[in-house]
Scaffold this active site. Structure first.
Site, PDB file in Angstrom:
ATOM      1  N   HIS A 158      -3.040  -1.053   2.759  1.00  0.00           N
ATOM      2  CA  HIS A 158      -3.980   0.000   3.152  1.00  0.00           C
ATOM      3  C   HIS A 158      -4.195  -0.020   4.662  1.00  0.00           C
ATOM      4  O   HIS A 158      -4.207   1.027   5.312  1.00  0.00           O
ATOM      5  CB  HIS A 158      -5.320  -0.194   2.440  1.00  0.00           C
ATOM      6  CG  HIS A 158      -5.368   0.344   1.048  1.00  0.00           C
ATOM      7  ND1 HIS A 158      -4.554  -0.126   0.052  1.00  0.00           N
ATOM      8  CD2 HIS A 158      -6.141   1.327   0.486  1.00  0.00           C
ATOM      9  CE1 HIS A 158      -4.826   0.528  -1.082  1.00  0.00           C
ATOM     10  NE2 HIS A 158      -5.770   1.419  -0.837  1.00  0.00           N
ATOM     11  N   HIS A 210      -8.568  -8.021  -0.273  1.00  0.00           N
ATOM     12  CA  HIS A 210      -7.810  -8.767   0.730  1.00  0.00           C
ATOM     13  C   HIS A 210      -8.728  -9.722   1.479  1.00  0.00           C
ATOM     14  O   HIS A 210      -9.938  -9.497   1.583  1.00  0.00           O
ATOM     15  CB  HIS A 210      -7.154  -7.828   1.747  1.00  0.00           C
ATOM     16  CG  HIS A 210      -6.067  -6.971   1.184  1.00  0.00           C
ATOM     17  ND1 HIS A 210      -4.805  -7.448   0.926  1.00  0.00           N
ATOM     18  CD2 HIS A 210      -6.062  -5.667   0.826  1.00  0.00           C
ATOM     19  CE1 HIS A 210      -4.062  -6.472   0.432  1.00  0.00           C
ATOM     20  NE2 HIS A 210      -4.796  -5.383   0.356  1.00  0.00           N
TER      21      HIS A 210
END
Length: 243
Positions: A158, A210
């Site tokens: 992303h 993450h």
């Protein structure tokens, strides 16, 4: 994308006392579908709008592209040529950014912060030493896709994809030197693009998808590929760079 079909991430183990892998599994603020749709549609819209504006206002001298106006004896509109060139380099750079990201993901195999919640490894940590490195385990989650995704934390796709698009568009707008009537219009648009990418990257940490270092690496990869694509590969844009 090829790695998602035929690749298998590196089988990395874990320590039972590693609290960074025990975050809950929550929905993504920016889904994969929203990321790739927005990451493609927004740049295509901006690039198209800018090139049409340049064409209608004669902002780009026709002499510099006259050699590109004929293909196999047919006259080609300068606007169409600029659109094809700009979009071609954008899509090429996007593929490079994605390839670099996927190679890192599958080579490193870092476990995501929500690893325990999604994978549910068949390990009873009460029966092993906290410092013992667990390398042989099986995910009890029946979903093969979810279990594999828990090993793809580094680096953030992303972050890399959103920052690639943002940096490319920021430099693209700088190259085209638009909106001279307002000294603030262009930097405001450029800032909004960067903030959208920044928001996307931050949600990957707040959604426990993450680790912060994964996002930092993703930002660096996306920004570097975006910069290199415009400054080194897209000679067309560099001709109109305004410092």
């Amino acid at each position: 994308m090829v790695l998602y079909v035929v690749g298998e991430p590196y089988a990395r183990g874990f320590f039972c006392d590693d609290e960074t892998l025990r975050y809950p599994d929550v929905p993504s603020t920016v889904s994969n579908k929203a990321l790739y749709l927005g990451g493609i549609l927004i740049p295509v819209f901006v690039i198209t709008a800018v090139e049409v504006y340049c064409h209608l206002t004669n902002r780009i001298p026709l002499d510099s592209t006259s050699s590109l106006h004929r293909i196999s004896g047919m006259k080609i509109s300068p606007l169409l040529v600029r659109l094809v060139v700009s979009l071609r380099y954008f899509l090429f750079g996007a593929c490079i950014s994605q390839f670099v990201t996927d190679v890192a993901k599958y080579t490193i195999g870092r476990l995501r912060p929500h690893f325990w919640a999604v994978c549910v490894p068949n390990i009873d940590c009460s029966k092993v030493e906290p410092q013992f490195y667990v390398s042989n385990y099986t995910c009890l989650n029946p979903s093969w896709f979810d279990s594999r995704e828990t090993k793809l934390s580094f680096l953030s796709g992303h972050a890399s994809f959103s920052f690639y698009g943002a940096v490319y568009l920021v430099m693209f707008l700088q190259c085209r030197d638009l909106l001279r009537l307002s000294k603030l219009a262009r930097p405001v648009i450029q800032t909004l693009l960067l903030m959208l990418a920044w928001f996307t990257a931050l949600t990957r940490v707040s959604d426990y998808k993450h680790h912060p270092t994964d996002v930092g690496a993703g930002i660096a990869v996306g920004a570097i590929v975006g910069f290199v694509t415009v400054s080194c590969l897209s000679v067309w844009l560099s001709l109109y760079l305004v410092l």
